[in-house]
Design an enzyme around this catalytic site. Structure first.
Site, PDB file in Angstrom:
ATOM      1  N   LYS A 113      -6.939   9.167   4.461  1.00 52.59           N
ATOM      2  CA  LYS A 113      -5.604   8.827   3.960  1.00 52.59           C
ATOM      3  C   LYS A 113      -5.635   8.695   2.430  1.00 52.59           C
ATOM      4  CE  LYS A 113      -6.387   3.890   4.931  1.00 52.59           C
ATOM      5  NZ  LYS A 113      -6.023   2.743   5.775  1.00 52.59           N
ATOM      6  N   HIS A 114      -4.518   8.931   1.772  1.00 54.11           N
ATOM      7  CA  HIS A 114      -3.137   9.170   2.200  1.00 54.11           C
ATOM      8  C   HIS A 114      -2.765  10.543   1.643  1.00 54.11           C
ATOM      9  CE1 HIS A 114      -3.840   4.826   1.626  1.00 54.11           C
ATOM     10  NE2 HIS A 114      -3.044   4.644   2.657  1.00 54.11           N
ATOM     11  N   ASP A 144      -6.450  -0.923  10.736  1.00 58.97           N
ATOM     12  CA  ASP A 144      -6.899  -0.739   9.352  1.00 58.97           C
ATOM     13  C   ASP A 144      -8.237  -1.444   9.204  1.00 58.97           C
ATOM     14  OD1 ASP A 144      -4.976   0.790   7.839  1.00 58.97           O
ATOM     15  OD2 ASP A 144      -3.572  -0.839   8.177  1.00 58.97           O
ATOM     16  N   HIS A 172       4.689   0.858  -0.077  1.00 50.64           N
ATOM     17  CA  HIS A 172       5.215  -0.138   0.845  1.00 50.64           C
ATOM     18  C   HIS A 172       6.565  -0.656   0.357  1.00 50.64           C
ATOM     19  CE1 HIS A 172       0.907  -0.237   1.791  1.00 50.64           C
ATOM     20  NE2 HIS A 172       1.262  -0.675   2.985  1.00 50.64           N
ATOM     21  N   ARG A 202      -9.676   0.082  -3.099  1.00 52.30           N
ATOM     22  CA  ARG A 202      -9.743   0.674  -1.757  1.00 52.30           C
ATOM     23  C   ARG A 202     -10.327   2.085  -1.824  1.00 52.30           C
ATOM     24  NH1 ARG A 202      -3.860   0.736   0.257  1.00 52.30           N
ATOM     25  NH2 ARG A 202      -4.834   1.455   2.210  1.00 52.30           N
ATOM     26  N   ASP A 206       1.887   7.312   7.749  1.00 56.47           N
ATOM     27  CA  ASP A 206       1.654   5.931   7.351  1.00 56.47           C
ATOM     28  C   ASP A 206       2.732   5.107   8.056  1.00 56.47           C
ATOM     29  OD1 ASP A 206       0.638   3.700   6.063  1.00 56.47           O
ATOM     30  OD2 ASP A 206       0.645   4.602   4.083  1.00 56.47           O
TER      31      ASP A 206
END
Length: 516
Positions: free
Chosen positions: A181-182, A81, A194, A151, A267
């Protein structure tokens, strides 16, 4: 390649689809190099196709990856990452501000972003990392999004698409492998995949004109990998399957409608948005593979999972054709970087210093001042109190945030207070008292996304911040999202750096002190 596809056994074929961790920045913390022996032993039992690198240290990690590459018959794809530069996972290399900061550079955005990506790719490749899990192609359309936020390159899909295409093109030119992504878009969630399974409930036509726009741009720019989201999209797949396990999304939409011909990676399969749906990790991995995933990232039990998946193929429960198709894509990625790796010449100290200077300039250029008044400043001749809050404590955090040293150098007499999520009342009272006695006050709030962690300010921090911001002499700065500034009185001077990386914290101090 030393080994051809025809020479691989069934288990070796499936193992090539698997990527495992090397190093950890979560407890118990392990550097990538300290994890080398464990990974080497694993490769003897299970010749996985690639590594997910965490917590590397330059230049030791370069040597570790070199030794591991020398042990395998089929070269490893090494990934990390690196949204914020190679230094995000390779300590000693360059750390750039979050993606959102680059959108604030105006006329310099395209040129500076391209240069940042070139630096990131160059440093990563010289360390032995070929896949950069970037760019984030999500448009952050939900201001309450706890995991995308800064991000992303912005909130408007068209603007995000333009910058995503720039990133992909720059990485392709540099010889690194980008991963958008994503898919098909994590920007309009209010949950962190997550920790739980989010759902985006927009109609299909909204998803097409919003979420999918940056991914179309990435595909048009030639992105070699796309990462799936552990998110449900009922309008795209009424069955309720998350995208990672949805053939309707990964095969019918991504490949059939959008024409993507590269590799699909999942992911992390350790995330709550993926786990808990199947009786075994092998069943989960097989479901992702069947849906259209080619690279299975972050398996906890690779040896057992590969063996069980092999048994599935032998029983006819998992098509060998799907395994071979995914394997072909993995091998094409390895062929693509074969001319770039193993390692290019080691980057020198002088170049690393120049890269850090560039990152510092980008961080300073991204700072935005809100309000119609004069630009806020901190006068070195006046008494100063600085209070910083951060929403969570990470095991890798320094004893004090970089802002402390930056303020200490520019305002030697300033009093500095730093608070994590839980605030001691005595310390809070001391900070408020110091602020009341000072001529000028800076309240700096870290508001950033991070996996498995709270987003924004805790209740304790809000109470402290309200006490400090009640004073008209207080300057409020967000080291992250600008939306948190709306929580403070409209007439307070406000700034936003769009990132909390060291370069952004240091840039904030310089900006307020007149560039001193």
């Amino acid at each position: 390649m030393t080994t051809t596809v025809e020479q691989l056994s069934l288990e070796e074929k499936i193992a090539q689809l698997v990527f495992v961790r090397m190093g950890s920045n979560l407890p118990p913390i392990v550097t990538a190099s300290d994890d080398e022996e464990r990974v080497a032993a694993l490769l003897e039992d299970c010749p996985v196709g690639g590594l997910l690198l965490f917590n590397g240290v330059w230049p030791e990690v370069r040597a570790s990856l070199g030794r591991l590459q020398a042990k395998v018959k089929t070269p490893l794809l090494v990934s990390a990452d690196l949204e914020r530069g190679a230094g995000q996972q390779l300590a000693g290399l360059t750390v750039f501000p979050h993606a959102r900061a680059f959108a604030e550079l105006g006329e310099q955005t395209q040129a500076d972003l391209r240069r940042a990506i070139e630096i990131t790719a160059e440093e990563a490749l010289q360390a032995g990392v070929q896949i950069l899990f970037a760019p984030v192609a999500d448009a952050n359309t939900n201001p309450k999004n706890p995991i995308i936020a800064t991000r992303a390159y912005g909130e408007e899909p068209a603007a995000v698409a333009e910058l995503v295409a720039t990133v992909v093109d720059a990485m392709n030119s540099a010889g690194a492998l980008a991963a958008a992504k994503h898919f098909p878009g994590h920007g309009d969630t209010s949950q962190d995949s997550h920790a739980e399974l989010p759902s985006v409930d927009h109609p299909a036509e909204v998803l097409h004109r919003q979420e999918l726009v940056p991914f179309r741009a990435a595909i048009a720019a030639g992105v070699p990998l796309i990462m799936s989201a552990h998110v449900c999209y009922p309008a795209l797949d009424p069955s309720g399957e998350p995208a990672t396990f949805s053939k309707a999304i990964l095969t019918d939409l991504l490949r059939g409608e959008l024409g993507f011909e590269g590799a699909v990676c999942s992911d992390s399969l350790l995330m709550a948005g993926a786990t808990g749906r199947y009786e075994s990790e092998a069943e989960m991995a097989a479901a992702a593979l069947t849906a259209g995933v080619d690279l299975l990232l972050d398996l906890a039990h690779p040896v057992a999972t590969v063996r069980e998946m092999s048994a599935m193929v032998e029983r006819g429960d998992l098509p060998l054709e799907r395994v071979d198709e995914a394997l072909g894509r993995v091998m094409r990625l390895k062929e693509r970087v074969a001319g770039v790796t193993p390692f290019s010449p080691e980057i020198g100290a002088e170049q690393r210093d120049a890269n850090r200077v560039f990152a510092a300039a980008a961080a300073e250029g991204a700072i935005r001042i809100f309000g119609d008044g004069p630009p806020p400043t901190l006068d070195p001749k006046k008494s100063t109190t600085v209070v910083l809050t951060k929403p969570f404590n990470l095991p890798t955090d320094p004893a004090k945030q970089p802002l402390a040293d930056a303020i200490g150098q520019l305002l030697p007499g300033a009093q500095y207070f730093e608070f994590g999520p839980e605030i001691d009342q005595v310390a809070a009272d001391a900070a408020v008292a110091a602020a009341a006695d000072s001529d000028q006050v800076l309240l700096a709030v870290i508001a950033k996304p991070a996996a498995w962690h709270a987003f924004g300010m805790t209740d304790d921090q809000r109470r402290l911040a309200e006490r400090l911001a009640a004073d008209t002499k207080t300057i409020v700065a967000s080291l992250g999202v600008p939306t948190i500034l709306a929580d403070f009185p409209a007439d307070r001077p406000k700034l936003c750096t769009f990132s909390d990386v060291p370069a952004s914290q240091q840039a904030l101090a310089r900006k307020l002190c007149g560039g001193a």
